[in-house]
Write a protein that holds these residues in place. Sequence first.
Motif, PDB file in Angstrom:
ATOM      1  N   VAL A   1       0.837  -1.200   0.000  1.00 52.03           N
ATOM      2  CA  VAL A   1       0.000   0.000   0.000  1.00 52.03           C
ATOM      3  C   VAL A   1       0.869   1.246   0.000  1.00 52.03           C
ATOM      4  O   VAL A   1       0.649   2.188  -0.771  1.00 52.03           O
ATOM      5  CB  VAL A   1      -0.955  -0.002   1.207  1.00 52.03           C
ATOM      6  N   GLN A   2       1.874   1.276   0.855  1.00 51.19           N
ATOM      7  CA  GLN A   2       2.732   2.451   0.937  1.00 51.19           C
ATOM      8  C   GLN A   2       3.481   2.700  -0.361  1.00 51.19           C
ATOM      9  O   GLN A   2       3.849   3.835  -0.670  1.00 51.19           O
ATOM     10  CB  GLN A   2       3.706   2.295   2.102  1.00 51.19           C
ATOM     11  N   ASP A   3       3.696   1.660  -1.146  1.00 54.37           N
ATOM     12  CA  ASP A   3       4.357   1.800  -2.444  1.00 54.37           C
ATOM     13  C   ASP A   3       3.395   2.220  -3.550  1.00 54.37           C
ATOM     14  O   ASP A   3       3.807   2.369  -4.704  1.00 54.37           O
ATOM     15  CB  ASP A   3       5.034   0.485  -2.846  1.00 54.37           C
ATOM     16  N   GLY A   4       2.116   2.361  -3.228  1.00 51.62           N
ATOM     17  CA  GLY A   4       1.169   2.851  -4.225  1.00 51.62           C
ATOM     18  C   GLY A   4      -0.054   1.996  -4.436  1.00 51.62           C
ATOM     19  O   GLY A   4      -0.907   2.335  -5.265  1.00 51.62           O
ATOM     20  N   GLY A   5      -0.206   0.888  -3.715  1.00 50.04           N
ATOM     21  CA  GLY A   5      -1.364   0.028  -3.881  1.00 50.04           C
ATOM     22  C   GLY A   5      -2.605   0.581  -3.199  1.00 50.04           C
ATOM     23  O   GLY A   5      -2.526   1.461  -2.329  1.00 50.04           O
ATOM     24  N   VAL A   6      -3.766   0.059  -3.615  1.00 51.42           N
ATOM     25  CA  VAL A   6      -5.044   0.462  -3.034  1.00 51.42           C
ATOM     26  C   VAL A   6      -5.670  -0.759  -2.376  1.00 51.42           C
ATOM     27  O   VAL A   6      -5.961  -1.755  -3.044  1.00 51.42           O
ATOM     28  CB  VAL A   6      -5.987   1.029  -4.110  1.00 51.42           C
ATOM     29  N   LEU A   7      -5.865  -0.698  -1.068  1.00 59.12           N
ATOM     30  CA  LEU A   7      -6.434  -1.798  -0.293  1.00 59.12           C
ATOM     31  C   LEU A   7      -7.873  -1.458   0.080  1.00 59.12           C
ATOM     32  O   LEU A   7      -8.142  -0.392   0.644  1.00 59.12           O
ATOM     33  CB  LEU A   7      -5.603  -2.032   0.972  1.00 59.12           C
ATOM     34  N   ILE A   8      -8.806  -2.359  -0.255  1.00 58.55           N
ATOM     35  CA  ILE A   8     -10.216  -2.187   0.109  1.00 58.55           C
ATOM     36  C   ILE A   8     -10.598  -3.304   1.075  1.00 58.55           C
ATOM     37  O   ILE A   8     -10.449  -4.488   0.756  1.00 58.55           O
ATOM     38  CB  ILE A   8     -11.124  -2.229  -1.129  1.00 58.55           C
ATOM     39  N   LEU A   9     -11.075  -2.928   2.237  1.00 61.97           N
ATOM     40  CA  LEU A   9     -11.460  -3.886   3.261  1.00 61.97           C
ATOM     41  C   LEU A   9     -12.974  -3.877   3.429  1.00 61.97           C
ATOM     42  O   LEU A   9     -13.566  -2.826   3.719  1.00 61.97           O
ATOM     43  CB  LEU A   9     -10.792  -3.549   4.599  1.00 61.97           C
ATOM     44  N   GLY A  10     -13.606  -5.019   3.229  1.00 63.71           N
ATOM     45  CA  GLY A  10     -15.012  -5.174   3.558  1.00 63.71           C
ATOM     46  C   GLY A  10     -15.150  -5.574   5.016  1.00 63.71           C
ATOM     47  O   GLY A  10     -14.285  -6.268   5.562  1.00 63.71           O
ATOM     48  N   THR A  11     -16.209  -5.154   5.674  1.00 60.25           N
ATOM     49  CA  THR A  11     -16.346  -5.415   7.114  1.00 60.25           C
ATOM     50  C   THR A  11     -17.667  -6.124   7.400  1.00 60.25           C
ATOM     51  O   THR A  11     -17.785  -7.322   7.246  1.00 60.25           O
ATOM     52  CB  THR A  11     -16.228  -4.106   7.910  1.00 60.25           C
ATOM     53  N   GLY A  12     -18.675  -5.392   7.847  1.00 63.85           N
ATOM     54  CA  GLY A  12     -19.934  -6.027   8.220  1.00 63.85           C
ATOM     55  C   GLY A  12     -19.757  -6.929   9.427  1.00 63.85           C
ATOM     56  O   GLY A  12     -19.018  -6.609  10.368  1.00 63.85           O
ATOM     57  N   ASP A  13     -20.411  -8.098   9.406  1.00 64.36           N
ATOM     58  CA  ASP A  13     -20.356  -9.017  10.545  1.00 64.36           C
ATOM     59  C   ASP A  13     -18.960  -9.557  10.799  1.00 64.36           C
ATOM     60  O   ASP A  13     -18.641  -9.972  11.912  1.00 64.36           O
ATOM     61  CB  ASP A  13     -21.323 -10.180  10.318  1.00 64.36           C
ATOM     62  N   ARG A  14     -18.110  -9.566   9.763  1.00 63.63           N
ATOM     63  CA  ARG A  14     -16.756 -10.102   9.928  1.00 63.63           C
ATOM     64  C   ARG A  14     -15.713  -8.994  10.056  1.00 63.63           C
ATOM     65  O   ARG A  14     -14.572  -9.151   9.630  1.00 63.63           O
ATOM     66  CB  ARG A  14     -16.416 -11.040   8.771  1.00 63.63           C
ATOM     67  N   VAL A  15     -16.104  -7.880  10.653  1.00 58.39           N
ATOM     68  CA  VAL A  15     -15.182  -6.763  10.804  1.00 58.39           C
ATOM     69  C   VAL A  15     -13.949  -7.157  11.610  1.00 58.39           C
ATOM     70  O   VAL A  15     -12.832  -6.707  11.327  1.00 58.39           O
ATOM     71  CB  VAL A  15     -15.899  -5.552  11.442  1.00 58.39           C
ATOM     72  N   ASP A  16     -14.116  -8.010  12.613  1.00 59.28           N
ATOM     73  CA  ASP A  16     -12.963  -8.439  13.417  1.00 59.28           C
ATOM     74  C   ASP A  16     -11.951  -9.196  12.558  1.00 59.28           C
ATOM     75  O   ASP A  16     -10.738  -9.079  12.771  1.00 59.28           O
ATOM     76  CB  ASP A  16     -13.424  -9.335  14.570  1.00 59.28           C
ATOM     77  N   ASP A  17     -12.430  -9.971  11.590  1.00 59.77           N
ATOM     78  CA  ASP A  17     -11.537 -10.788  10.774  1.00 59.77           C
ATOM     79  C   ASP A  17     -10.780  -9.949   9.748  1.00 59.77           C
ATOM     80  O   ASP A  17      -9.584 -10.163   9.527  1.00 59.77           O
ATOM     81  CB  ASP A  17     -12.337 -11.879  10.048  1.00 59.77           C
ATOM     82  N   THR A  18     -11.469  -9.017   9.109  1.00 57.37           N
ATOM     83  CA  THR A  18     -10.824  -8.270   8.027  1.00 57.37           C
ATOM     84  C   THR A  18     -10.081  -7.035   8.509  1.00 57.37           C
ATOM     85  O   THR A  18      -9.065  -6.651   7.933  1.00 57.37           O
ATOM     86  CB  THR A  18     -11.873  -7.841   6.983  1.00 57.37           C
ATOM     87  N   LEU A  19     -10.574  -6.381   9.549  1.00 51.10           N
ATOM     88  CA  LEU A  19      -9.996  -5.120   9.993  1.00 51.10           C
ATOM     89  C   LEU A  19      -9.206  -5.236  11.287  1.00 51.10           C
ATOM     90  O   LEU A  19      -8.294  -4.436  11.538  1.00 51.10           O
ATOM     91  CB  LEU A  19     -11.102  -4.074  10.154  1.00 51.10           C
TER      92      LEU A  19
END
Length: 810
Positions: free
Chosen positions: A211-229
């Motif tokens: 990401v710091q080198d220029g990538g774009v990260l998209i995180l989905g959350t909802g009920d699994r917010v603990d797992d992804t975020l």
Amino acid sequence: MVRPLKRAAVCLVAAGFLGGLAFCAPAWAQDDPVSMDVSYGYEDSAKGGRYLPVNVTIQNNQETPVEGTLEIKTRESDETVYRYDYGVEVEAKGSETTRYYIPLGTAADELVLSLTDSSDNVLLNRKVKLNVSRDVPELFVGVLSDAPWELHYFNGVGINYSTLRTRTFELDGTDFPEDEVGLSLFDVLVVNDYKLRDLSGTQTAAIMNWVQDGGVLILGTGDRVDDTLGRFAPELLDDSYGTPNITHINLAEDFTAVNEPGAGMLAISCVDVPLHGGNVILSSNGFPLLTAAVKEQGLVAVAAFDLGDIADFCEKQTSYVDYLFTNLLGEERINQLAEVVYSGNSGRFWAVQGLINTGDVDKLPNLWLYVGITGLYLIILGPGLYLFLRGRGLQNMYRKGVVIVALGFSALVYVLGMPTRFRSTFYTYAAIQDVTDDYITDTTYINIRNPYNRPYTVELDPGYRLLPITRSSQYTVGGQSLDVDEPYQIAIRTEEDMLTVKGQNISAFTPRYFRLERRTENTDRVGITGEVDYFEGQIQGTLTNQFPYPIENATLVLYGNMVQIGRMEPGETKNLADYELLRYPLGDSYLAAEHISGEDAYASADIRNKNYMLAVERSNLTRFYLDNYLNGYTADARVIAFSTQKEESQFLKNPSEETYGITMLTQTVPVNASRDSSIYRSVLMKTPKVLGGSYDAETNSMSGAEPLTLEYQFGTDIEVESLTFETVSEEFAGSGSSLSRIFTGSIYFYNYATGNFDKMELEGTTLDVEQLKSYLSPGNTLTVRYAYNGGGFDAIQLPMPMVAGRERGC
């Protein structure tokens, strides 16, 4: 899961067959002494200007081991041939599989692999045709999910009038890269419905480094917010996120292309995510649906819901993904990604060339000395020698005397010119060392030149990763066929304890540019540490130089603001309240860099003045850094400074006297922008909505050709107490830079009580909540119209709106 990497034990390429894809012979030829199987990329795809993963399996069918070199040739953007060499050892009757990451030029669409033995005899050759899109620029989207089929709606979508077309790749967590270079092919990484803690610490670190080198990260959350975020929460969030709840949202609140009434109304599980420095991209009735924050050169975006929960809506409303990506990426980033296909990486090449195409002023000859020597030579050679010889009756010796004097002065000129000559390969460089509590990330740009028309070899520090930087040789990028026996211009050999660059068939003094990257642990805890408090235009706090040497031009940069501190001795602490806070034109990196480096203090250019040349070099590097690393809203401050320690050979394995360059030191410093439950922040953390006119959000500037109407969004998390429009400081006003035109004219607020625009007098004024009462909408927005009345119509710098208020719920 990731589909198997493409097999390419290629003996025949069928032109036109399946769009030019390689037709592969059987993988193994058991009768051959040595055979090779090659696979590359993700799902049979490659992309120019990135690192390409190449898997090579070598099968040794002999009774004796094979020791030699694997040579991989590719054509770079400027049509020259680069070769990458790796040592190979395969035991008798055995096989060896290794993954290599090959920098792929934008002109490349094939690889040539050769296996040679220890005597440089070629054991076998393989030519691999790459599946590279030449027609439509593609946005590569990696998908990491336990239910990837729910995200198929991301695939094959035209973005921003089909400037890009998305292409998704399903990733397997069991084979996820452990280094950011393994994610280089991807522009976007989507993590949804997946437990990131199943990845190792190095794998999740690779994501953030990417990401710091220029990538774009998209995180989905909802009920699994603990797992992804959850794993990223400490470094991404201001506070802990809430509990997922069923929420009624309208995805089509600002999406006008919806083709059936009420289609965007959903009741899905959502969570409120307090993303640090977050800019709300999509919202519903004030509730943030998608929030993004800048991380170095990249973006992190967090959705309030599981991305699979909106699949039905996106499959019916096919243009919604276009709307989402266009708002998230922005037109500038989209155009940059598309430009690589059409014109290669020339923009990066010219930026780096301007950065390091200089040298040591001590190498410049003393012009007046040579003028004096020439004058003395003419005087001695003419009347001086003749009169001297005639006075002694030796006129007949004049011809010999002329020869002797000419030889003597030639020797003198040669001796005087020795310090200005290069006797071997020489280097110029510019290094950026970004420091954190745990790591030091060193990014060094180097220019390698050789003063002779003969081959040369350079040994670099093997701790670095090397990437060539080349320009496109033509406007439309297209590859030429690469012959098996075509000679290379640059050969790069990589071993555990070796990194060498060999050049051949290169004219004298021809520059070759490279980027070197290295990440090391910050064992000595060096850096520029401190605390920053910023509230209602006043800055306080301290900074301490933790480096064991003095630093110069130390400057605190905070989204359009700067505090120039200057020189700091080792261990010295500076109080920020003792220095002036300046607001510079947000989009004018040239003007800001001149001020930081001190270049603007010189009335005219003087290339013989070491201090002036040093200021120019530091200005060039500062401008490069501001353009590439600080080009979006960030809630944190960044300290930049220049090292006084000359580490000229830090990137070389063996020290060399023929190096010259500068090193910039950078570090992020957290900012406390709250006081008594009130916060102070830039309104531009949320991109304003353009209701009329032309506006550039990156530079906070307008076109003066017509009035501009903006709707500023303060956010539903704040009860506005005051609003200040901060203008560019006088130090930057009146500059000749085209981007430094400061707004002059009339400013109007839309009055919700009367339905009219009221003219406001804002210079040096802070408006309190009572004064703003008639102008704030129920959704906590403010509509402002700017009418410019100055000269010129390009990039007019607008004032920076800053809001102070109490966080709701506090």
